[in-house]
Design an enzyme around this catalytic site. Structure first.
Site, PDB file in Angstrom:
ATOM      1  N   LYS A   1      -3.114   8.584   1.233  1.00 36.10           N
ATOM      2  CA  LYS A   1      -4.331   8.598   2.479  1.00 36.10           C
ATOM      3  C   LYS A   1      -3.935   9.278   3.616  1.00 36.10           C
ATOM      4  O   LYS A   1      -5.021   9.770   4.308  1.00 36.10           O
ATOM      5  CB  LYS A   1      -4.639   7.148   2.717  1.00 36.10           C
ATOM      6  CG  LYS A   1      -5.206   6.394   1.568  1.00 36.10           C
ATOM      7  CD  LYS A   1      -6.600   7.057   0.926  1.00 36.10           C
ATOM      8  CE  LYS A   1      -7.077   5.933   0.047  1.00 36.10           C
ATOM      9  NZ  LYS A   1      -8.163   6.778  -1.014  1.00 36.10           N
TER      10      LYS A   1
ATOM     11  N   TYR B   1       0.882  -1.201   0.158  1.00 32.97           N
ATOM     12  CA  TYR B   1      -0.142  -0.217  -0.035  1.00 32.97           C
ATOM     13  C   TYR B   1       1.026   1.172  -0.080  1.00 32.97           C
ATOM     14  O   TYR B   1       0.192   2.297   0.168  1.00 32.97           O
ATOM     15  CB  TYR B   1      -0.943   0.013   1.274  1.00 32.97           C
ATOM     16  CG  TYR B   1      -2.263   0.480   0.846  1.00 32.97           C
ATOM     17  CD1 TYR B   1      -3.227  -0.042   0.131  1.00 32.97           C
ATOM     18  CD2 TYR B   1      -2.303   1.718   1.275  1.00 32.97           C
ATOM     19  CE1 TYR B   1      -4.744   0.341   0.091  1.00 32.97           C
ATOM     20  CE2 TYR B   1      -3.761   2.340   0.852  1.00 32.97           C
ATOM     21  CZ  TYR B   1      -4.607   1.867   0.137  1.00 32.97           C
ATOM     22  OH  TYR B   1      -5.956   2.271  -0.056  1.00 32.97           O
TER      23      TYR B   1
HETATM   24  N1  LIG Z   1     -11.296  -1.050  -2.774  1.00 30.63           N
HETATM   25  C1  LIG Z   1     -11.079  -0.926  -1.416  1.00 30.63           C
HETATM   26  O1  LIG Z   1     -10.726  -2.145  -0.924  1.00 30.63           O
HETATM   27  C2  LIG Z   1     -10.769   0.407  -0.971  1.00 30.63           C
HETATM   28  C3  LIG Z   1     -10.795   0.513   0.589  1.00 30.63           C
HETATM   29  C4  LIG Z   1     -10.879   1.777   1.269  1.00 30.63           C
HETATM   30  C5  LIG Z   1     -10.724   2.800   0.524  1.00 30.63           C
HETATM   31  N2  LIG Z   1     -10.934   2.678  -1.106  1.00 30.63           N
HETATM   32  C6  LIG Z   1     -10.962   4.067  -1.724  1.00 30.63           C
HETATM   33  O2  LIG Z   1     -12.184   4.117  -2.185  1.00 30.63           O
HETATM   34  C7  LIG Z   1     -12.161   4.929  -3.474  1.00 30.63           C
HETATM   35  C8  LIG Z   1     -12.596   4.390  -4.652  1.00 30.63           C
HETATM   36  O3  LIG Z   1     -11.977   3.213  -5.031  1.00 30.63           O
HETATM   37  P1  LIG Z   1     -12.676   1.967  -5.467  1.00 30.63           P
HETATM   38  O4  LIG Z   1     -12.275   0.697  -4.658  1.00 30.63           O
HETATM   39  O5  LIG Z   1     -14.127   2.134  -5.660  1.00 30.63           O
HETATM   40  O6  LIG Z   1     -12.045   1.607  -6.766  1.00 30.63           O
HETATM   41  P2  LIG Z   1     -12.475   2.088  -8.440  1.00 30.63           P
HETATM   42  O7  LIG Z   1     -10.999   1.787  -9.286  1.00 30.63           O
HETATM   43  O8  LIG Z   1     -13.867   1.588  -8.756  1.00 30.63           O
HETATM   44  O9  LIG Z   1     -12.542   3.805  -8.134  1.00 30.63           O
HETATM   45  C9  LIG Z   1     -11.487   4.585  -8.231  1.00 30.63           C
HETATM   46  C10 LIG Z   1     -11.993   5.656  -9.381  1.00 30.63           C
HETATM   47  O10 LIG Z   1     -10.847   6.909  -9.347  1.00 30.63           O
HETATM   48  C11 LIG Z   1     -10.710   7.343 -10.331  1.00 30.63           C
HETATM   49  N3  LIG Z   1      -9.670   8.142 -10.965  1.00 30.63           N
HETATM   50  C12 LIG Z   1      -8.211   7.730 -10.790  1.00 30.63           C
HETATM   51  N4  LIG Z   1      -7.881   8.678 -11.364  1.00 30.63           N
HETATM   52  C13 LIG Z   1      -8.431   9.519 -11.715  1.00 30.63           C
HETATM   53  C14 LIG Z   1      -8.371  10.861 -11.924  1.00 30.63           C
HETATM   54  N5  LIG Z   1      -6.940  11.433 -12.537  1.00 30.63           N
HETATM   55  N6  LIG Z   1      -8.952  11.755 -12.306  1.00 30.63           N
HETATM   56  C15 LIG Z   1     -10.621  11.243 -11.896  1.00 30.63           C
HETATM   57  N7  LIG Z   1     -10.660  10.439 -11.486  1.00 30.63           N
HETATM   58  C16 LIG Z   1      -9.846   9.340 -11.463  1.00 30.63           C
HETATM   59  C17 LIG Z   1     -11.118   6.240 -11.449  1.00 30.63           C
HETATM   60  O11 LIG Z   1     -11.871   6.475 -12.618  1.00 30.63           O
HETATM   61  C18 LIG Z   1     -12.094   5.254 -10.534  1.00 30.63           C
HETATM   62  O12 LIG Z   1     -13.226   5.483 -11.141  1.00 30.63           O
HETATM   63  C19 LIG Z   1     -10.538   5.356  -3.520  1.00 30.63           C
HETATM   64  O13 LIG Z   1     -10.139   6.501  -2.904  1.00 30.63           O
HETATM   65  C20 LIG Z   1      -9.897   4.113  -2.828  1.00 30.63           C
HETATM   66  O14 LIG Z   1      -8.539   4.361  -2.534  1.00 30.63           O
HETATM   67  C21 LIG Z   1     -11.055   1.597  -1.563  1.00 30.63           C
END
Ligand SMILES: NC(=O)c1ccc[n+]([C@@H]2O[C@H](COP(=O)([O-])OP(=O)(O)OC[C@H]3O[C@@H](n4cnc5c(N)ncnc54)[C@H](O)[C@@H]3O)[C@@H](O)[C@H]2O)c1
Length: 262
Positions: A167, A160
């Site tokens: 984060k 990570y």
């Molecule tokens: N999946 C997990 O386990 C998890 C856990 C905790 C937090 N998160 C956080 O949740 C959030 C969403 O992630 P997710 O898991 O739904 O995955 P995801 O890949 O579906 O979503 C990430 C999004 O970020 C967008 N993105 C990336 N670069 C970009 C840019 N330059 N401009 C605009 N948009 C951009 C992508 O298009 C995508 O839609 C993130 O912040 C991630 O770190 C995820």
């Protein structure tokens, strides 16, 4: 009657059906919010549009480009939204990106440019989007901003690396924005979600074992779903949380409280 009746919510970060942002969007819609979406690249446009047309009332929902690494796209997104909506009540930041080589590998080998990129796209963007939304919040008499984080800030999580640093910036920015914007009745919080199988999640090696561990050891002995994160987001978006700002709210079945899991 929905908890978000009459509220206008900008949901940024839908990439596909598994995106946490999509879980949030569908929960918001159920509670009566009007929605607007972005897509990060032309390649993702079709994905987002295909999902949005499944929602009742989709004809009225703005779906516009916004790559958060491009200030001109942020400005254009909120300028157009201002013309169409006049105001906004809620902003969801569900966006993260890092190069795979800066997630995996030895932490001390993390690259200068890789760390900059992760922080710019995944954390500075919260500040940039919130700033761009301010005129719309002013028209609404306030606002609720929320983002998504992961508990790799206070704990070390393998694979990570650069995202943990991003984060940490995001969580700190949440507190600083909350203090700065509270007098304008704008609340800023972040949801620390447990591991979910999404596109971003699968970039982190070991997501499956993290989910196995959660099911086995978390106080609630189960995994979380996008819908459950959506419901926490409804709380943060609604008047039910009007006294909550600057907070990191855990949506992880209590996993974060464990020291040593038995
Ligand atoms: N999946 C997990 O386990 C998890 C856990 C905790 C937090 N998160 C956080 O949740 C959030 C969403 O992630 P997710 O898991 O739904 O995955 P995801 O890949 O579906 O979503 C990430 C999004 O970020 C967008 N993105 C990336 N670069 C970009 C840019 N330059 N401009 C605009 N948009 C951009 C992508 O298009 C995508 O839609 C993130 O912040 C991630 O770190 C995820």
């Amino acid at each position: 009657m929905g908890l978000l009746d009459g509220k206008k919510a900008v949901v940024m970060g839908v990439g596909n059906q598994r995106s946490i942002a999509w879980g949030i969007a569908t929960a918001f819609q159920r509670e009566g919010a009007e929605l607007a979406f972005n897509y990060a690249t032309e390649r993702l446009r079709e994905n987002v549009e295909k999902l949005v047309v499944t929602l009742p009332g989709h004809e009225r929902m703005p779906v516009m480009p916004c790559d958060v690494s491009k200030q001109e796209e942020i400005d254009a997104f909120f300028a157009k939204l201002g013309e169409q909506w006049g105001r906004a009540d809620i902003l969801v930041h569900s966006i993260a990106f890092a190069a795979v080589e800066d997630l995996r590998g030895r932490f001390h080998e993390i690259s200068r440019d890789g760390l900059k990129l992760a922080i710019e796209v995944s954390a500075f963007s919260l500040i940039a989007l919130t700033r761009a939304a301010l005129p719309l919040f002013a028209k609404a008499g306030g606002g609720s901003v929320m983002s998504l984080t992961y508990n790799a800030v206070d704990r070390v999580v393998p694979s990570y690396n650069s995202m943990a640093m991003a984060k940490a910036v995001l969580e700190s920015a949440t507190r600083y924005l909350a203090a700065d914007l509270g007098p304008q009745n704008i609340r800023v919080n972040t949801i620390s979600a447990g591991p979910l199988r999404t596109l971003a999640g699968s970039a982190v090696k070991g997501i499956s074992s993290a989910r196995d561990l959660m099911e086995e050891k978390a106080p609630l002995r189960r995994n979380i779903s996008q819908d459950e994160v959506g419901n926490v987001a409804v709380f943060l978006a609604s008047e039910m949380s009007r006294c909550v700002t600057g907070a990191t709210i855990f949506a992880d079945n209590g996993f974060n409280v464990l020291g040593v899991a038995d």
